[in-house]
Design a protein around this motif. Sequence first.
Motif, PDB file in Angstrom:
ATOM      1  N   LEU A  56       0.757   8.743   8.248  1.00  0.00           N
ATOM      2  CA  LEU A  56       1.465   9.797   8.976  1.00  0.00           C
ATOM      3  C   LEU A  56       2.959   9.525   9.108  1.00  0.00           C
ATOM      4  O   LEU A  56       3.770  10.459   9.030  1.00  0.00           O
ATOM      5  N   ASN A  57       3.346   8.283   9.290  1.00  0.00           N
ATOM      6  CA  ASN A  57       4.753   7.969   9.528  1.00  0.00           C
ATOM      7  C   ASN A  57       5.497   7.588   8.256  1.00  0.00           C
ATOM      8  O   ASN A  57       6.540   8.160   7.937  1.00  0.00           O
ATOM      9  N   GLN A  58       4.967   6.594   7.515  1.00  0.00           N
ATOM     10  CA  GLN A  58       5.687   6.124   6.321  1.00  0.00           C
ATOM     11  C   GLN A  58       5.568   7.109   5.151  1.00  0.00           C
ATOM     12  O   GLN A  58       6.571   7.476   4.540  1.00  0.00           O
ATOM     13  N   LEU A  59       4.334   7.516   4.829  1.00  0.00           N
ATOM     14  CA  LEU A  59       4.159   8.438   3.697  1.00  0.00           C
ATOM     15  C   LEU A  59       4.466   9.878   4.093  1.00  0.00           C
ATOM     16  O   LEU A  59       4.854  10.683   3.244  1.00  0.00           O
ATOM     17  N   GLY A  60       4.276  10.231   5.348  1.00  0.00           N
ATOM     18  CA  GLY A  60       4.677  11.554   5.826  1.00  0.00           C
ATOM     19  C   GLY A  60       3.682  12.669   5.597  1.00  0.00           C
ATOM     20  O   GLY A  60       4.070  13.830   5.450  1.00  0.00           O
ATOM     21  N   PHE A  61       2.375  12.357   5.582  1.00  0.00           N
ATOM     22  CA  PHE A  61       1.374  13.415   5.463  1.00  0.00           C
ATOM     23  C   PHE A  61       1.374  14.285   6.719  1.00  0.00           C
ATOM     24  O   PHE A  61       1.686  13.823   7.827  1.00  0.00           O
ATOM     25  N   GLY A  62       0.963  15.541   6.562  1.00  0.00           N
ATOM     26  CA  GLY A  62       0.916  16.466   7.676  1.00  0.00           C
ATOM     27  C   GLY A  62      -0.304  16.322   8.549  1.00  0.00           C
ATOM     28  O   GLY A  62      -0.442  17.020   9.554  1.00  0.00           O
TER      29      GLY A  62
ATOM     30  N   LEU B 207       0.828  -1.205   0.000  1.00  0.00           N
ATOM     31  CA  LEU B 207       0.000   0.000   0.000  1.00  0.00           C
ATOM     32  C   LEU B 207       0.865   1.258   0.000  1.00  0.00           C
ATOM     33  O   LEU B 207       0.570   2.225  -0.709  1.00  0.00           O
ATOM     34  N   GLU B 208       1.945   1.247   0.771  1.00  0.00           N
ATOM     35  CA  GLU B 208       2.845   2.400   0.793  1.00  0.00           C
ATOM     36  C   GLU B 208       3.433   2.657  -0.589  1.00  0.00           C
ATOM     37  O   GLU B 208       3.503   3.806  -1.056  1.00  0.00           O
ATOM     38  N   THR B 209       3.815   1.576  -1.273  1.00  0.00           N
ATOM     39  CA  THR B 209       4.399   1.717  -2.618  1.00  0.00           C
ATOM     40  C   THR B 209       3.366   2.227  -3.617  1.00  0.00           C
ATOM     41  O   THR B 209       3.630   3.152  -4.391  1.00  0.00           O
ATOM     42  N   ILE B 210       2.172   1.634  -3.600  1.00  0.00           N
ATOM     43  CA  ILE B 210       1.132   2.022  -4.573  1.00  0.00           C
ATOM     44  C   ILE B 210       0.691   3.460  -4.342  1.00  0.00           C
ATOM     45  O   ILE B 210       0.654   4.282  -5.274  1.00  0.00           O
ATOM     46  N   TRP B 211       0.334   3.801  -3.110  1.00  0.00           N
ATOM     47  CA  TRP B 211      -0.170   5.144  -2.821  1.00  0.00           C
ATOM     48  C   TRP B 211       0.923   6.183  -3.029  1.00  0.00           C
ATOM     49  O   TRP B 211       0.659   7.260  -3.574  1.00  0.00           O
ATOM     50  N   GLY B 212       2.147   5.860  -2.612  1.00  0.00           N
ATOM     51  CA  GLY B 212       3.250   6.796  -2.823  1.00  0.00           C
ATOM     52  C   GLY B 212       3.534   7.019  -4.293  1.00  0.00           C
ATOM     53  O   GLY B 212       3.789   8.156  -4.729  1.00  0.00           O
TER      54      GLY B 212
END
Length: 569
Positions: free
Chosen positions: A223-229, A178-183
């Motif tokens: 919040l942590n992996q993708l880094g949204f505010g 999910l992190e890879t796809i969304w990022g």
Amino acid sequence: MNTSSTQEQPQSEPIQAQTCIIIHPGSKNLRIGRASDVNPHTILHAIARPRRPKGPLHRDPVLIPTVVLSQENKLQVDETYQSMRGTLQSCLRSDGTPRPATSTQQVASANKQCTPVQGSVSKLQLVTKSNVENYIIGDQVLYVHSADEFNVHFPFRHGDLNIHSGVGGSLSSVLADLETIWGHCVTNLLEIPKTELKHYRAVLVIPDIYNRLFLKELVGLLLNQLGFGGCFLVQDHVAATFGAGLGAACVVDLGDQKTSVSCVEDALSQRATRIRLDYGGSDITQSFYYLLQRAGFPYKECQPQHPLDGALLTRIKEGYCHLNLDFCGLRDVNFVVERPGVPTLRYHIKIGDELLLAPLGLFNTEVFALTGQDKRGQGQANATGDPEDPHDANYLRETSRRAHKEALENQSTSAASMDPIDNPTNAGGQGEEDLVVDSLAADAAPDDQPQQQLLYSLDQAILHSIERCSSDEMKRRMYSCILLVGGGAKFEGLSTWLHNRLLLQIPFQFRPEQTEIIVGPKEMDPSMVAWKGAAIMSCLESAQELWIRPTEWKKIGVRILRERAPFYW
């Protein structure tokens, strides 16, 4: 003190729609875009990674695979279809004239002489290991080389995270996908550098029936992996009511692999009314192919488990299947079979009542035995304990039991002091302890207990959901407004057919003056209603208190969801 004031100040500032990213993940497609966009980007929610040398192989199919039926089950499926054909034959058209039906033999005879027209060599190209460094995302997954070179993963199945025992099936692996796809989508489709995501906020559309552990991990991912505010979560049925502009409705979401129903009022999904059924558009596609085979489908080489053929069958279903009784007789259907490196084949065939029988499976769910038997209704499961959240439902239940027990003991003590003759022994005190009832658990039982019921048809699921509303007045409101969303709601005539089925079954005391079934509100694509509703919700002034910031998540953790989540945690 100064730090906390500076952290809370941006939270009260008006949110700019351009800086809000709305993410609506599904079992088949991912919809993602800015809140200011008219429509989201829609891609296949899948990822393919090169298989390690001599490593294990895992390939999630595009369509839900069929199962081998026993002779008894196959006979039941055929009898159900025969009964459905009889129903169609007895129906009338809108002008009152009888509707002519078509038979399997009639369709097979019309397609017997069909030969495909060969075209030029396809310019499509297969994706091989030499073309890929780490992964493939989106529709390109359909074109991975058929040799065992890629592991294909769909992070969501049946409306929930796709956790399984195979390679890439652990929770950490699914979250990494999910992190890879969304990022990738944020960087390439929305053209936002990952380093700039701290200036953006995310709204994640989640299923109405959710797993608390998964939600905790997804918030950490944002919040942590993708880094949204900042981020907040919203249930898809609640978001759908915002997208349709409705204050209260019975929401029916017809997805690719699941159908879910719940009653929403004042932006709250009523827990007791939630039900999810493990059938959807994929099951309709497989039943459609089953009917085509019986009617002499001329494309004999079709393999639904092949990604390109699965996508082709889905396109034919979406383009031609309907529930409009005025369309009768044989209908012309055109499609092109295109495979990389070989000439295209153009087919011109005839299809009859199979175009109605496939979506009618929503009302005759016995035919979905083609894709498996276990599709019973599920409700919101009991909350499991979380070590990071000590004041969870289990804690409240235990403290309620102790408080209730102490109240009973005090009551028995006072009674004994007032009338000692009637209380010669202390045996009654022990008996009171045995009679202590967990009142909180009893109150929550109808809402929390999973509804492991029979296989409901679409109309039965709606009736069952509304019957679990807390008041008669709410039941009337829900019967008066039913909202159909999701890709499976696009069949022409579905709302009319559902309306007629419900009118025969709604209890007399709850019948409203008018039952309105809404599909595609405001001329919107039904599959995008929930996404659009989340976009609207993110910009509301009343939603500003829902945002969870990274500093708060690191400091408080999952406990903050109890305060900020716009649903019962």
